[in-house]
Design a protein around this motif. Structure first.
Motif, PDB file in Angstrom:
ATOM      1  N   LEU A   1       0.831  -1.215   0.000  1.00  0.00           N
ATOM      2  CA  LEU A   1       0.000   0.000   0.000  1.00  0.00           C
ATOM      3  C   LEU A   1       0.857   1.252   0.000  1.00  0.00           C
ATOM      4  O   LEU A   1       0.560   2.206  -0.712  1.00  0.00           O
ATOM      5  N   THR A   2       1.923   1.272   0.764  1.00  0.00           N
ATOM      6  CA  THR A   2       2.743   2.475   0.838  1.00  0.00           C
ATOM      7  C   THR A   2       3.735   2.570  -0.310  1.00  0.00           C
ATOM      8  O   THR A   2       4.232   3.640  -0.608  1.00  0.00           O
ATOM      9  N   ALA A   3       4.034   1.441  -0.981  1.00  0.00           N
ATOM     10  CA  ALA A   3       5.034   1.448  -2.047  1.00  0.00           C
ATOM     11  C   ALA A   3       4.434   1.810  -3.398  1.00  0.00           C
ATOM     12  O   ALA A   3       5.157   2.105  -4.325  1.00  0.00           O
ATOM     13  N   GLN A   4       3.108   1.740  -3.543  1.00  0.00           N
ATOM     14  CA  GLN A   4       2.488   1.972  -4.845  1.00  0.00           C
ATOM     15  C   GLN A   4       2.625   3.433  -5.272  1.00  0.00           C
ATOM     16  O   GLN A   4       2.887   4.317  -4.476  1.00  0.00           O
ATOM     17  N   ALA A   5       2.446   3.664  -6.584  1.00  0.00           N
ATOM     18  CA  ALA A   5       2.465   5.029  -7.101  1.00  0.00           C
ATOM     19  C   ALA A   5       1.225   5.765  -6.618  1.00  0.00           C
ATOM     20  O   ALA A   5       0.208   5.155  -6.298  1.00  0.00           O
ATOM     21  N   ASP A   6       1.322   7.075  -6.554  1.00  0.00           N
ATOM     22  CA  ASP A   6       0.177   7.879  -6.161  1.00  0.00           C
ATOM     23  C   ASP A   6      -0.970   7.632  -7.130  1.00  0.00           C
ATOM     24  O   ASP A   6      -0.796   7.747  -8.352  1.00  0.00           O
ATOM     25  N   PHE A   7      -2.154   7.298  -6.608  1.00  0.00           N
ATOM     26  CA  PHE A   7      -3.276   6.906  -7.462  1.00  0.00           C
ATOM     27  C   PHE A   7      -3.639   8.002  -8.468  1.00  0.00           C
ATOM     28  O   PHE A   7      -3.982   7.717  -9.616  1.00  0.00           O
ATOM     29  N   ALA A   8      -3.549   9.254  -8.050  1.00  0.00           N
ATOM     30  CA  ALA A   8      -3.906  10.358  -8.946  1.00  0.00           C
ATOM     31  C   ALA A   8      -2.999  10.400 -10.174  1.00  0.00           C
ATOM     32  O   ALA A   8      -3.403  10.879 -11.239  1.00  0.00           O
ATOM     33  N   SER A   9      -1.773   9.869 -10.038  1.00  0.00           N
ATOM     34  CA  SER A   9      -0.821   9.895 -11.155  1.00  0.00           C
ATOM     35  C   SER A   9      -1.030   8.746 -12.135  1.00  0.00           C
ATOM     36  O   SER A   9      -0.343   8.665 -13.157  1.00  0.00           O
ATOM     37  N   LEU A  10      -1.969   7.849 -11.815  1.00  0.00           N
ATOM     38  CA  LEU A  10      -2.191   6.673 -12.655  1.00  0.00           C
ATOM     39  C   LEU A  10      -3.240   6.897 -13.741  1.00  0.00           C
ATOM     40  O   LEU A  10      -3.677   5.939 -14.382  1.00  0.00           O
ATOM     41  N   ARG A  11      -3.660   8.125 -13.967  1.00  0.00           N
ATOM     42  CA  ARG A  11      -4.651   8.411 -15.007  1.00  0.00           C
ATOM     43  C   ARG A  11      -4.152   7.912 -16.356  1.00  0.00           C
ATOM     44  O   ARG A  11      -3.011   8.144 -16.736  1.00  0.00           O
ATOM     45  N   GLY A  12      -5.051   7.233 -17.051  1.00  0.00           N
ATOM     46  CA  GLY A  12      -4.720   6.708 -18.368  1.00  0.00           C
ATOM     47  C   GLY A  12      -3.877   5.450 -18.341  1.00  0.00           C
ATOM     48  O   GLY A  12      -3.429   4.970 -19.386  1.00  0.00           O
ATOM     49  N   ARG A  13      -3.687   4.862 -17.147  1.00  0.00           N
ATOM     50  CA  ARG A  13      -2.803   3.693 -17.025  1.00  0.00           C
ATOM     51  C   ARG A  13      -3.482   2.462 -16.434  1.00  0.00           C
ATOM     52  O   ARG A  13      -2.871   1.389 -16.367  1.00  0.00           O
ATOM     53  N   LEU A  14      -4.726   2.571 -15.985  1.00  0.00           N
ATOM     54  CA  LEU A  14      -5.395   1.435 -15.350  1.00  0.00           C
ATOM     55  C   LEU A  14      -6.148   0.592 -16.380  1.00  0.00           C
ATOM     56  O   LEU A  14      -6.755   1.114 -17.302  1.00  0.00           O
ATOM     57  N   MET A  15      -6.108  -0.728 -16.191  1.00  0.00           N
ATOM     58  CA  MET A  15      -6.881  -1.649 -17.027  1.00  0.00           C
ATOM     59  C   MET A  15      -8.248  -1.885 -16.389  1.00  0.00           C
ATOM     60  O   MET A  15      -8.358  -1.950 -15.162  1.00  0.00           O
ATOM     61  N   LEU A  16      -9.264  -2.023 -17.208  1.00  0.00           N
ATOM     62  CA  LEU A  16     -10.592  -2.353 -16.695  1.00  0.00           C
ATOM     63  C   LEU A  16     -10.541  -3.674 -15.926  1.00  0.00           C
ATOM     64  O   LEU A  16      -9.704  -4.537 -16.229  1.00  0.00           O
ATOM     65  N   PRO A  17     -11.433  -3.863 -14.958  1.00  0.00           N
ATOM     66  CA  PRO A  17     -11.432  -5.105 -14.177  1.00  0.00           C
ATOM     67  C   PRO A  17     -11.751  -6.349 -15.004  1.00  0.00           C
ATOM     68  O   PRO A  17     -11.464  -7.461 -14.586  1.00  0.00           O
ATOM     69  N   ALA A  18     -12.362  -6.159 -16.178  1.00  0.00           N
ATOM     70  CA  ALA A  18     -12.700  -7.293 -17.045  1.00  0.00           C
ATOM     71  C   ALA A  18     -12.882  -6.790 -18.470  1.00  0.00           C
ATOM     72  O   ALA A  18     -13.105  -5.600 -18.699  1.00  0.00           O
ATOM     73  N   ALA A  19     -12.780  -7.694 -19.418  1.00  0.00           N
ATOM     74  CA  ALA A  19     -13.080  -7.334 -20.803  1.00  0.00           C
ATOM     75  C   ALA A  19     -14.590  -7.162 -20.919  1.00  0.00           C
ATOM     76  O   ALA A  19     -15.354  -7.880 -20.283  1.00  0.00           O
ATOM     77  N   GLY A  20     -15.025  -6.200 -21.702  1.00  0.00           N
ATOM     78  CA  GLY A  20     -16.465  -5.992 -21.853  1.00  0.00           C
ATOM     79  C   GLY A  20     -16.795  -4.676 -22.517  1.00  0.00           C
ATOM     80  O   GLY A  20     -15.924  -3.967 -23.018  1.00  0.00           O
ATOM     81  N   ARG A  21     -18.071  -4.358 -22.484  1.00  0.00           N
ATOM     82  CA  ARG A  21     -18.580  -3.151 -23.133  1.00  0.00           C
ATOM     83  C   ARG A  21     -19.232  -2.257 -22.084  1.00  0.00           C
ATOM     84  O   ARG A  21     -20.058  -2.701 -21.295  1.00  0.00           O
ATOM     85  N   MET A  22     -18.834  -0.991 -22.054  1.00  0.00           N
ATOM     86  CA  MET A  22     -19.388  -0.052 -21.083  1.00  0.00           C
ATOM     87  C   MET A  22     -20.821   0.315 -21.485  1.00  0.00           C
ATOM     88  O   MET A  22     -21.055   0.880 -22.540  1.00  0.00           O
ATOM     89  N   SER A  23     -21.782  -0.031 -20.631  1.00  0.00           N
ATOM     90  CA  SER A  23     -23.187   0.221 -20.964  1.00  0.00           C
ATOM     91  C   SER A  23     -23.710   1.490 -20.290  1.00  0.00           C
ATOM     92  O   SER A  23     -24.738   2.030 -20.696  1.00  0.00           O
ATOM     93  N   ARG A  24     -23.041   1.937 -19.255  1.00  0.00           N
ATOM     94  CA  ARG A  24     -23.424   3.191 -18.603  1.00  0.00           C
ATOM     95  C   ARG A  24     -22.178   3.859 -18.045  1.00  0.00           C
ATOM     96  O   ARG A  24     -21.303   3.206 -17.507  1.00  0.00           O
ATOM     97  N   ARG A  25     -22.116   5.185 -18.213  1.00  0.00           N
ATOM     98  CA  ARG A  25     -20.942   5.936 -17.773  1.00  0.00           C
ATOM     99  C   ARG A  25     -21.313   6.904 -16.654  1.00  0.00           C
ATOM    100  O   ARG A  25     -22.476   7.202 -16.427  1.00  0.00           O
ATOM    101  N   PHE A  26     -20.285   7.401 -16.023  1.00  0.00           N
ATOM    102  CA  PHE A  26     -20.456   8.370 -14.935  1.00  0.00           C
ATOM    103  C   PHE A  26     -21.230   9.589 -15.467  1.00  0.00           C
ATOM    104  O   PHE A  26     -20.914  10.137 -16.518  1.00  0.00           O
ATOM    105  N   GLY A  27     -22.266   9.979 -14.722  1.00  0.00           N
ATOM    106  CA  GLY A  27     -23.060  11.148 -15.104  1.00  0.00           C
ATOM    107  C   GLY A  27     -24.231  10.853 -15.999  1.00  0.00           C
ATOM    108  O   GLY A  27     -25.078  11.728 -16.234  1.00  0.00           O
ATOM    109  N   ASP A  28     -24.321   9.615 -16.545  1.00  0.00           N
ATOM    110  CA  ASP A  28     -25.471   9.263 -17.381  1.00  0.00           C
ATOM    111  C   ASP A  28     -26.751   9.293 -16.553  1.00  0.00           C
ATOM    112  O   ASP A  28     -26.721   9.129 -15.324  1.00  0.00           O
TER     113      ASP A  28
END
Length: 418
Positions: free
Chosen positions: A265-292
């Motif tokens: 937990l303390t060794a990981q990179a700052d979460f805010a700096s990981l923008r554009g670098r995270l993989m989705l938890p599973a393969a699939g199709r986004m059916s609803r997005r934030f703010g919809d």
């Protein structure tokens, strides 16, 4: 959606249903041989039984399984597109039925073979039309229409062959996925055995978490109360990290033998700096997005990811399991503390494979979806009955849009493509 829009989407929905049925049929027919199962057992049995080795193997296996799941989805989309093309060509051929009838009748009059079934054997029909052209059985006035007919028949033959090829590729990919899923299950069992030594402590932590969940009226309250409880865990992790550094400096401990859970937990990179670098938890199709638009809350505070049946769910980032269990209308709920005031919420799974207080790495399996949309998740999104994973990111207790954190998909498309 308008009636015209629904009418246009109807053929596409039919083709998607046909493709889904094809995958279900293949899945039902697939079974790993005893030889393959034995080989996998021996492979896992030969691994060094420590946290580093098993966790690394789990992450690699989950990555492979996710790539295969993405391949299956892409093949399904291609099959759907090919079947749409096939239907369009058949409609065109139906419109040219009169031309084909005259061509075939001319061949019959010349004593040649009887007319083939055009939609069943397009190659035979194409050969007949070519023969008619070469033998001069087509009158000049019909020649242009006959050429167009030949073009349709050629395209139908190509599409039919492509469909057969994609079906074969789908079968092979699904077999590889089944093998990887079995490897994952064996590795998860080994991981559970390693954690069994501290089962009593974990059980006590789970009981405390369940008590807090019963008292909390919403997700924000639950996270706040759990954060307070986990303060001691963070302090212990920091103490372990400092102690480890001291031992390493004194040369009393080799780096290879480190327990990754000790300071993750303390060794990981700052979460805010990981923008554009995270993989989705599973393969699939986004059916609803934030703010919809959301029929219940007015505006969606997270995203809904449509996954394949029984899909493996992986952790988007390094973090500590803050909560794992049932919670109100969320059903099976997993909350990860990603550090820096950020929390990741995952809901809609049929099974969770991690426990409260456990540290997980990015890409490590944390649970699995079911065969279909769970009743507890139905209140968040009706969808088409397929399994739906709810994803929510929170910063200091407030929901934030997860979209900027997702990376490009393995297939080359962005995570937000549908």
């Amino acid at each position: 959606m308008s009636l015209a829009g629904l009418a246009q989407d109807a053929p596409l929905q039919v083709q998607r249903a046909e493709t889904s049925g094809e995958l279900e049929r293949i899945t039902g027919e697939i079974s790993l041989s005893q030889e393959k199962l034995t080989k996998l057992d021996e492979e896992i049995g030969g691994l060094k039984k420590d946290q580093v080795t098993i966790t690394a193997a789990l992450i690699q296996s989950a990555k492979t399984e996710k790539k295969l799941a993405q391949d299956i989805e892409d093949i399904g989309e291609k099959l759907t597109s090919l079947r749409e093309q096939e239907d369009g060509i058949k409609l065109s051929l139906k419109a040219r039925r009169g031309v084909l009838a005259e061509v075939l009748a001319a061949l019959q009059r010349m004593g040649l073979s009887p007319p083939p079934a055009i939609l069943v054997r397009p190659d035979d029909a194409l050969a007949s039309v070519r023969s008619a052209v070469l033998l001069g059985a087509v009158v000049p006035e019909m020649r242009q229409q006959t050429e167009e007919l030949m073009g349709d028949l050629k395209e139908l033959s190509r599409v039919t062959a492509s469909i057969a090829g994609e079906k074969a590729r789908l079968t092979e990919t699904r077999k590889s996925q089944a093998e990887e899923q079995h490897r994952l299950s064996l590795l998860l069992e080994e991981k559970k055995k390693l954690h069994a030594q501290s089962e009593e402590q974990l059980a006590a932590e789970r009981r405390r978490a369940e008590e807090l969940a019963q008292k909390a009226t919403n997700l924000k309250e639950l996270i706040a109360s759990l954060d307070s409880q986990m303060a001691a865990v963070r302090e212990a992790a920091e103490a372990a990290r400092l102690a480890e550094q001291k031992r390493l400096a004194e040369g009393q401990m080799r780096a290879e033998s480190r327990d990754p859970d000790a300071n993750r937990l303390t060794a990981q990179a700052d979460f805010a700096s990981l923008r554009g670098r995270l993989m989705l938890p599973a393969a699939g199709r986004m059916s609803r997005r934030f703010g919809d638009k959301d029929e219940i809350t007015g505006s969606s505070m997270g995203e809904m990811l449509e996954t394949a049946a029984n899909a493996t769910i992986t952790s988007p980032s390094d973090g500590v399991v803050l909560y794992a269990g049932a919670f109100r209308s969320y059903g099976q709920l997993l909350i990860l503390d990603a550090g820096g005031g950020y929390h990741i919420v995952l809901a809609g799974m049929q099974r969770i494979d991690v426990s409260q207080g456990q540290f997980v790495l990015a890409g490590e399996p944390v649970g699995a979806m079911g065969e279909k949309l769970l009743a507890s998740a139905a209140s968040m999104d009706v969808g088409n009955g397929a399994p739906m994973l709810y994803i929510e990111f929170r910063k200091d207790g407030k929901p934030v849009d997860p979209a900027p954190w997702w990376t490009v998909r393995l297939s080359g498309r962005t995570q937000n493509d549908t």
